[in-house]
Write an enzyme that holds these catalytic residues in place. Structure first.
Site, PDB file in Angstrom:
ATOM      1  N   GLU A 259      45.205 -59.968  17.055  1.00  0.00           N
ATOM      2  CA  GLU A 259      46.586 -59.530  16.773  1.00  0.00           C
ATOM      3  C   GLU A 259      47.591 -60.471  17.417  1.00  0.00           C
ATOM      4  O   GLU A 259      48.647 -60.755  16.859  1.00  0.00           O
ATOM      5  CB  GLU A 259      46.815 -58.104  17.262  1.00  0.00           C
ATOM      6  CG  GLU A 259      46.045 -57.053  16.491  1.00  0.00           C
ATOM      7  CD  GLU A 259      46.184 -57.173  14.981  1.00  0.00           C
ATOM      8  OE1 GLU A 259      47.321 -57.291  14.483  1.00  0.00           O
ATOM      9  OE2 GLU A 259      45.141 -57.169  14.291  1.00  0.00           O
ATOM     10  N   TRP A 262      47.951 -63.289  15.221  1.00  0.00           N
ATOM     11  CA  TRP A 262      48.846 -62.980  14.091  1.00  0.00           C
ATOM     12  C   TRP A 262      50.296 -63.298  14.481  1.00  0.00           C
ATOM     13  O   TRP A 262      51.080 -63.807  13.691  1.00  0.00           O
ATOM     14  CB  TRP A 262      48.773 -61.493  13.709  1.00  0.00           C
ATOM     15  CG  TRP A 262      47.751 -61.160  12.664  1.00  0.00           C
ATOM     16  CD1 TRP A 262      46.561 -60.541  12.871  1.00  0.00           C
ATOM     17  CD2 TRP A 262      47.830 -61.421  11.249  1.00  0.00           C
ATOM     18  NE1 TRP A 262      45.897 -60.394  11.672  1.00  0.00           N
ATOM     19  CE2 TRP A 262      46.656 -60.920  10.660  1.00  0.00           C
ATOM     20  CE3 TRP A 262      48.779 -62.020  10.420  1.00  0.00           C
ATOM     21  CZ2 TRP A 262      46.401 -61.002   9.285  1.00  0.00           C
ATOM     22  CZ3 TRP A 262      48.531 -62.107   9.047  1.00  0.00           C
ATOM     23  CH2 TRP A 262      47.357 -61.600   8.506  1.00  0.00           C
ATOM     24  N   TRP A 290      64.479 -55.187  -8.657  1.00  0.00           N
ATOM     25  CA  TRP A 290      64.489 -54.005  -7.785  1.00  0.00           C
ATOM     26  C   TRP A 290      65.367 -52.917  -8.377  1.00  0.00           C
ATOM     27  O   TRP A 290      66.333 -53.210  -9.091  1.00  0.00           O
ATOM     28  CB  TRP A 290      65.035 -54.374  -6.399  1.00  0.00           C
ATOM     29  CG  TRP A 290      64.301 -55.482  -5.722  1.00  0.00           C
ATOM     30  CD1 TRP A 290      64.746 -56.754  -5.508  1.00  0.00           C
ATOM     31  CD2 TRP A 290      62.975 -55.448  -5.184  1.00  0.00           C
ATOM     32  NE1 TRP A 290      63.784 -57.505  -4.860  1.00  0.00           N
ATOM     33  CE2 TRP A 290      62.687 -56.727  -4.649  1.00  0.00           C
ATOM     34  CE3 TRP A 290      62.000 -54.446  -5.095  1.00  0.00           C
ATOM     35  CZ2 TRP A 290      61.468 -57.040  -4.042  1.00  0.00           C
ATOM     36  CZ3 TRP A 290      60.789 -54.760  -4.487  1.00  0.00           C
ATOM     37  CH2 TRP A 290      60.535 -56.034  -3.974  1.00  0.00           C
ATOM     38  N   ASN A 325      52.185 -49.625  14.243  1.00  0.00           N
ATOM     39  CA  ASN A 325      51.962 -50.628  13.190  1.00  0.00           C
ATOM     40  C   ASN A 325      51.548 -49.997  11.858  1.00  0.00           C
ATOM     41  O   ASN A 325      52.023 -50.395  10.799  1.00  0.00           O
ATOM     42  CB  ASN A 325      50.904 -51.628  13.650  1.00  0.00           C
ATOM     43  CG  ASN A 325      50.606 -52.659  12.577  1.00  0.00           C
ATOM     44  OD1 ASN A 325      51.498 -53.373  12.141  1.00  0.00           O
ATOM     45  ND2 ASN A 325      49.373 -52.723  12.119  1.00  0.00           N
ATOM     46  N   TRP A 343      62.633 -55.706  -0.326  1.00  0.00           N
ATOM     47  CA  TRP A 343      62.044 -55.709   1.029  1.00  0.00           C
ATOM     48  C   TRP A 343      63.032 -56.234   2.066  1.00  0.00           C
ATOM     49  O   TRP A 343      62.953 -55.884   3.242  1.00  0.00           O
ATOM     50  CB  TRP A 343      60.735 -56.517   1.056  1.00  0.00           C
ATOM     51  CG  TRP A 343      60.838 -57.947   0.611  1.00  0.00           C
ATOM     52  CD1 TRP A 343      60.635 -58.428  -0.650  1.00  0.00           C
ATOM     53  CD2 TRP A 343      61.179 -59.094   1.410  1.00  0.00           C
ATOM     54  NE1 TRP A 343      60.819 -59.795  -0.687  1.00  0.00           N
ATOM     55  CE2 TRP A 343      61.153 -60.239   0.569  1.00  0.00           C
ATOM     56  CE3 TRP A 343      61.488 -59.279   2.751  1.00  0.00           C
ATOM     57  CZ2 TRP A 343      61.429 -61.525   1.012  1.00  0.00           C
ATOM     58  CZ3 TRP A 343      61.761 -60.569   3.200  1.00  0.00           C
ATOM     59  CH2 TRP A 343      61.738 -61.675   2.343  1.00  0.00           C
ATOM     60  N   TRP A 366      56.967 -57.702   6.560  1.00  0.00           N
ATOM     61  CA  TRP A 366      57.588 -57.225   5.305  1.00  0.00           C
ATOM     62  C   TRP A 366      57.049 -57.966   4.100  1.00  0.00           C
ATOM     63  O   TRP A 366      56.752 -57.374   3.062  1.00  0.00           O
ATOM     64  CB  TRP A 366      59.119 -57.321   5.387  1.00  0.00           C
ATOM     65  CG  TRP A 366      59.666 -56.103   6.072  1.00  0.00           C
ATOM     66  CD1 TRP A 366      59.965 -55.975   7.393  1.00  0.00           C
ATOM     67  CD2 TRP A 366      59.902 -54.818   5.475  1.00  0.00           C
ATOM     68  NE1 TRP A 366      60.380 -54.688   7.651  1.00  0.00           N
ATOM     69  CE2 TRP A 366      60.354 -53.958   6.499  1.00  0.00           C
ATOM     70  CE3 TRP A 366      59.776 -54.308   4.184  1.00  0.00           C
ATOM     71  CZ2 TRP A 366      60.684 -52.620   6.267  1.00  0.00           C
ATOM     72  CZ3 TRP A 366      60.105 -52.970   3.944  1.00  0.00           C
ATOM     73  CH2 TRP A 366      60.553 -52.145   4.979  1.00  0.00           C
TER      74      TRP A 366
HETATM   75  C1  FAD Z   1      56.831 -54.180   8.111  1.00  0.00           C
HETATM   76  C2  FAD Z   1      56.437 -54.675   9.477  1.00  0.00           C
HETATM   77  C3  FAD Z   1      57.388 -55.140  10.361  1.00  0.00           C
HETATM   78  C4  FAD Z   1      57.015 -55.617  11.630  1.00  0.00           C
HETATM   79  N1  FAD Z   1      57.988 -56.076  12.465  1.00  0.00           N
HETATM   80  C5  FAD Z   1      57.637 -56.560  13.697  1.00  0.00           C
HETATM   81  C6  FAD Z   1      58.627 -57.067  14.581  1.00  0.00           C
HETATM   82  O1  FAD Z   1      59.816 -57.127  14.277  1.00  0.00           O
HETATM   83  N2  FAD Z   1      58.213 -57.491  15.810  1.00  0.00           N
HETATM   84  C7  FAD Z   1      56.900 -57.449  16.200  1.00  0.00           C
HETATM   85  O2  FAD Z   1      56.581 -57.835  17.330  1.00  0.00           O
HETATM   86  N3  FAD Z   1      55.958 -57.005  15.355  1.00  0.00           N
HETATM   87  C8  FAD Z   1      56.271 -56.551  14.127  1.00  0.00           C
HETATM   88  N4  FAD Z   1      55.299 -56.061  13.291  1.00  0.00           N
HETATM   89  C9  FAD Z   1      53.883 -56.184  13.697  1.00  0.00           C
HETATM   90  C10 FAD Z   1      53.309 -54.971  14.449  1.00  0.00           C
HETATM   91  O3  FAD Z   1      53.621 -53.792  13.772  1.00  0.00           O
HETATM   92  C11 FAD Z   1      53.806 -54.868  15.884  1.00  0.00           C
HETATM   93  O4  FAD Z   1      53.663 -56.106  16.548  1.00  0.00           O
HETATM   94  C12 FAD Z   1      53.008 -53.831  16.676  1.00  0.00           C
HETATM   95  O5  FAD Z   1      53.101 -52.577  16.035  1.00  0.00           O
HETATM   96  C13 FAD Z   1      53.518 -53.748  18.087  1.00  0.00           C
HETATM   97  O6  FAD Z   1      52.836 -52.762  18.780  1.00  0.00           O
HETATM   98  P1  FAD Z   1      51.910 -53.117  20.012  1.00  0.00           P
HETATM   99  O7  FAD Z   1      52.658 -53.958  20.982  1.00  0.00           O
HETATM  100  O8  FAD Z   1      51.333 -51.850  20.494  1.00  0.00           O
HETATM  101  O9  FAD Z   1      50.807 -54.011  19.323  1.00  0.00           O
HETATM  102  P2  FAD Z   1      49.279 -54.292  19.680  1.00  0.00           P
HETATM  103  O10 FAD Z   1      48.486 -53.709  18.576  1.00  0.00           O
HETATM  104  O11 FAD Z   1      48.947 -53.914  21.060  1.00  0.00           O
HETATM  105  O12 FAD Z   1      49.188 -55.877  19.510  1.00  0.00           O
HETATM  106  C14 FAD Z   1      49.528 -56.751  20.577  1.00  0.00           C
HETATM  107  C15 FAD Z   1      50.621 -57.696  20.161  1.00  0.00           C
HETATM  108  O13 FAD Z   1      50.171 -58.512  19.091  1.00  0.00           O
HETATM  109  C16 FAD Z   1      51.278 -58.829  18.232  1.00  0.00           C
HETATM  110  N5  FAD Z   1      50.995 -58.285  16.899  1.00  0.00           N
HETATM  111  C17 FAD Z   1      50.245 -57.215  16.590  1.00  0.00           C
HETATM  112  N6  FAD Z   1      50.195 -57.053  15.249  1.00  0.00           N
HETATM  113  C18 FAD Z   1      50.945 -58.032  14.721  1.00  0.00           C
HETATM  114  C19 FAD Z   1      51.298 -58.395  13.387  1.00  0.00           C
HETATM  115  N7  FAD Z   1      50.831 -57.739  12.325  1.00  0.00           N
HETATM  116  N8  FAD Z   1      52.137 -59.441  13.211  1.00  0.00           N
HETATM  117  C20 FAD Z   1      52.605 -60.139  14.273  1.00  0.00           C
HETATM  118  N9  FAD Z   1      52.297 -59.849  15.545  1.00  0.00           N
HETATM  119  C21 FAD Z   1      51.480 -58.817  15.764  1.00  0.00           C
HETATM  120  C22 FAD Z   1      52.493 -58.136  18.825  1.00  0.00           C
HETATM  121  O14 FAD Z   1      53.172 -59.060  19.616  1.00  0.00           O
HETATM  122  C23 FAD Z   1      51.874 -57.021  19.658  1.00  0.00           C
HETATM  123  O15 FAD Z   1      52.708 -56.620  20.715  1.00  0.00           O
HETATM  124  C24 FAD Z   1      55.650 -55.605  12.011  1.00  0.00           C
HETATM  125  C25 FAD Z   1      54.694 -55.114  11.112  1.00  0.00           C
HETATM  126  C26 FAD Z   1      55.081 -54.656   9.864  1.00  0.00           C
HETATM  127  C27 FAD Z   1      54.019 -54.139   8.917  1.00  0.00           C
END
Ligand code: FAD
Length: 453
Positions: A259, A262, A290, A325, A343, A366
Site C-alpha cells: 500500500e 501504491w 455525465w 479505503n 469524477w 478517483w
Molecule cells: C477515491 C479515493 C480517494 C483517495 N484519496 C486519498 C487521498 O487524498 N490521500 C491519501 O493518502 N489516500 C487516498 N486514497 C487511498 C486510501 O484510501 C488511503 O490512503 C487510506 O484509506 C488511508 O488510510 P490508512 O492510513 O489507514 O491506510 P493503510 O491501509 O494503513 O495504508 C498505509 C498508507 O499507504 C498509503 N495508501 C494506502 N492505500 C493507498 C492507495 N490506494 N493509494 C495511495 N496510497 C495508499 C497511504 O499513505 C496510507 O496511509 C484514496 C482512495 C480512493 C479510492
C-alpha cells in the site's frame, strides 16, 4: 554558512534529508510560509497543519531552535528572509506535484534553492522501464521498485541540537482547534506507527477491507504532511517483515508495504503525467457524457442517498475528515457509475474534506474507481454497494456508527432496508436513483465511440 530550511510537507525532525543537508552547511533557520494557495483548504485541514506547526516549534525549541512563520507568496517571502537573516542558501524537500514544481522552478530562478530528495523512497525519475519510460501498471512498477532494493536507505536520526541565529522575527503561530481523533505532530505519528506495528500490521491483509474494524493504520494524514516520512513507514514495514513469526505474518506485513508503494506509484504518475490533474489518463475516456445532477450530488455529499453504506462513508468523511479505503471506493463508484457524476466533482469534494487529501493519491483513487486511470478497474466493473456492504460490514456496525437513524435495524435488513419495505423515520425511503448498469455502460461507450469518429 547560514541557510533556511524551508518546510512544506515535511513537518518532522526524524529522517529529514532537507534539514540534514541544511545542518551540514551551518546554522539553520527553520521557516514555514503560509502560502495563500493553501487558503482553500478546509478549516479542519488547516487546524491539523497548524497544530503540527505548534508541535514542530516545540520540538525545535527543545533543541535550541525555533520556527519562523511568515505569510505571503513564497518567492517574495524567501527573498526578504534571506536578506534579513544574511543567509546564503535555502534547503527544501523536493515535492512532486505540478503546483509545487512550478512554484519551486520560479523560486529557483532568482534564489539559491536546493531541492533535496526525501518525500519518497525512490525518486520518480529513477524507477523507469528499460526504455526509460515511466511505468503505468502498478504490479510492474512495484516489482521494479522492490528490485531497486532498500539497502542504501538508512534513516537519519533527529538532530540533537539545531543552531539558529536568535531574534529572527516571524508571525504568530496560527491558532487551531484540537481534533481528538487526529492530534497532529511527529510524536503522535510515531506513537501511532509503533502501535500499528506492534500487532495490527500482522492482521492487515485480513482486516484491511472491513469497514467495521480498525484494521488499517490511519496514518495517512501524518504521511500527507510529512509528520511521518514515507521512508520511515517503509522501513518500519520492512522491519515488521523481518520480524514476522510465520508466513501469515509475513504476508500481512508485505500487504502493508504494497500500500505504501501504491502511494509512491501515484506520486510518480502525477509527476510524469501531469495532465491527469485535469482530465482522464486515457484520452478515450476523457469525454464521458455525465448527467451531473446537482441535487443528487448534494445528497451524496450529505450522506442521504438512501444507500446506507454510501451514506455511512460520506458521513464519516464529513464528521471526521477521514474515510476508510473500502468506503472511499464504494462512495466514489456510486457517484461516478450509479449517479453518472463527473469524477472530478467527487475528487474536489474529497480534497476539500479529507485530512489526508493529497493531489496524487486522491486523483489516483478517483481515476482508478472511474476506470479512466492508469491501472484502473475496468470501466465495465461496477461495484454493487449492497453486496460490498454485506461483505465488508457484515454486521452493519459501520453503518450503525455513522447513520444512527438505522441503528435499530438488524444485520439482515440494514444493508438495503427498501428491499424489505422497511421505512425509517428521517431516512430516505428508497435510494435516490435506481441502479442502471446499462445506462453507465452506454455513457462510457459513447465516450469511446466519440474518440473513434
Ligand atoms: C477515491 C479515493 C480517494 C483517495 N484519496 C486519498 C487521498 O487524498 N490521500 C491519501 O493518502 N489516500 C487516498 N486514497 C487511498 C486510501 O484510501 C488511503 O490512503 C487510506 O484509506 C488511508 O488510510 P490508512 O492510513 O489507514 O491506510 P493503510 O491501509 O494503513 O495504508 C498505509 C498508507 O499507504 C498509503 N495508501 C494506502 N492505500 C493507498 C492507495 N490506494 N493509494 C495511495 N496510497 C495508499 C497511504 O499513505 C496510507 O496511509 C484514496 C482512495 C480512493 C479510492
Amino acid at each position: 554558512m547560514t541557510s533556511i530550511w524551508w518546510i512544506r510537507r515535511d513537518l518532522r525532525l526524524t529522517d529529514n534529508p532537507a534539514l540534514h543537508a541544511a545542518l551540514a552547511a551551518g546554522p539553520v533557520i527553520p521557516a514555514f510560509i503560509l502560502d495563500p494557495a493553501f487558503s482553500r483548504a478546509s478549516p479542519r485541514c488547516k487546524d491539523f497543519l497548524y497544530e503540527g506547526l505548534h508541535a514542530l516549534d516545540r520540538d525545535l525549541r527543545t533543541r535550541g531552535s525555533y520556527l519562523v512563520i511568515r505569510s505571503g507568496k513564497p518567492g517574495a517571502v524567501l527573498a526578504q528572509l534571506l536578506t534579513e537573516a544574511k543567509a546564503d542558501a535555502i534547503f527544501t524537500e523536493e515535492d512532486f506535484t505540478p503546483y509545487a514544481r512550478t512554484r519551486d522552478q520560479e523560486v529557483a530562478r532568482n534564489l539559491p534553492l536546493q531541492l533535496i530528495h526525501g518525500q519518497t523512497v525512490h525518486h520518480p525519475n529513477t524507477v523507469l522501464k528499460k526504455d526509460g519510460r515511466p511505468y503505468t501498471v502498478f504490479t510492474s512498477y512495484a516489482m521494479a521498485w522492490k528490485a531497486k532494493g532498500l539497502r542504501g536507505m538508512n534513516l537519519l536520526p533527529a538532530p540533537q541540537k539545531i543552531i539558529t541565529p536568535p531574534g529572527i522575527p516571524g508571525g504568530m503561530l496560527p491558532k487551531y482547534r484540537v481534533n481528538p481523533l487526529f492530534p497532529a505532530g511527529e510524536a503522535e505519528a510515531l506513537v501511532r506507527l509503533e502501535e500499528f506495528l506492534h500487532r495490527r500490521i500482522y492482521t492487515y491483509a485480513e482486516h484491511r477491507d472491513r469497514m467495521d474494524l480498525d484494521g488499517t493504520s490511519a496514518l495517512s494524514p501524518y504521511l500527507r504532511f510529512g509528520m511521518l516520512g514515507l521512508r520511515q513507514a517503509v522501513s518500519a514495514a520492512r522491519q515488521a517483515f523481518f520480524e514476522a513469526r510465520n508466513e501469515f505474518h509475513t504476508r500481512n506485513a508485505e500487504a502493508w508495504l504494497n500500500e505504501l508503494i501504491w502511494r509512491e506509484f501515484y506520486i510518480q504518475i502525477l509527476y510524469h503525467f501531469p495532465h491527469v490533474r485535469k482530465t482522464a489518463f486515457h484520452p478515450s475516456l476523457a469525454n464521458i457524457p455525465w448527467r451531473n445532477d446537482e441535487s443528487e450530488f448534494e445528497a451524496w455529499k450529505e450522506g442521504r442517498t438512501g444507500v446506507p453504506i454510501v451514506d455511512a462513508g460520506m458521513r464519516q468523511l464529513r464528521e471526521i475528515g477521514w474515510m476508510h479505503n473500502r468506503a472511499r471506493m464504494i462512495t466514489a463508484s456510486y457517484l461516478v457509475k450509479d449517479l453518472l457524476i463527473d469524477w472530478r466533482w467527487g475528487e474536489a469534494w474529497f480534497m476539500e474534506n479529507l485530512l489526508d487529501g493529497d493531489p496524487a493519491a486522491n486523483n489516483g483513487g478517483w481515476q482508478w474507481t472511474a476506470g479512466t486511470g492508469t491501472d484502473a478497474a475496468p470501466y465495465f466493473r461496477i461495484f454493487n454497494p449492497v453486496l460490498q456492504s454485506t461483505k465488508f460490514d457484515p454486521n452493519g456496525e459501520y453503518i450503525r456508527k455513522w447513520v444512527p437513524e438505522l441503528r435499530e435495524l438488524d444485520a439482515k435488513d440494514i444493508h438495503a432496508p427498501w428491499e424489505k419495505g422497511i421505512r425509517v423515520k428521517g431516512y430516505p425511503e428508497k435510494p435516490i436513483v435506481e441502479r442502471n448498469k446499462d445506462r453507465t455502460l452506454r455513457a462510457y461507450q459513447l465516450a469511446k465511440e466519440e474518440i473513434r469518429t
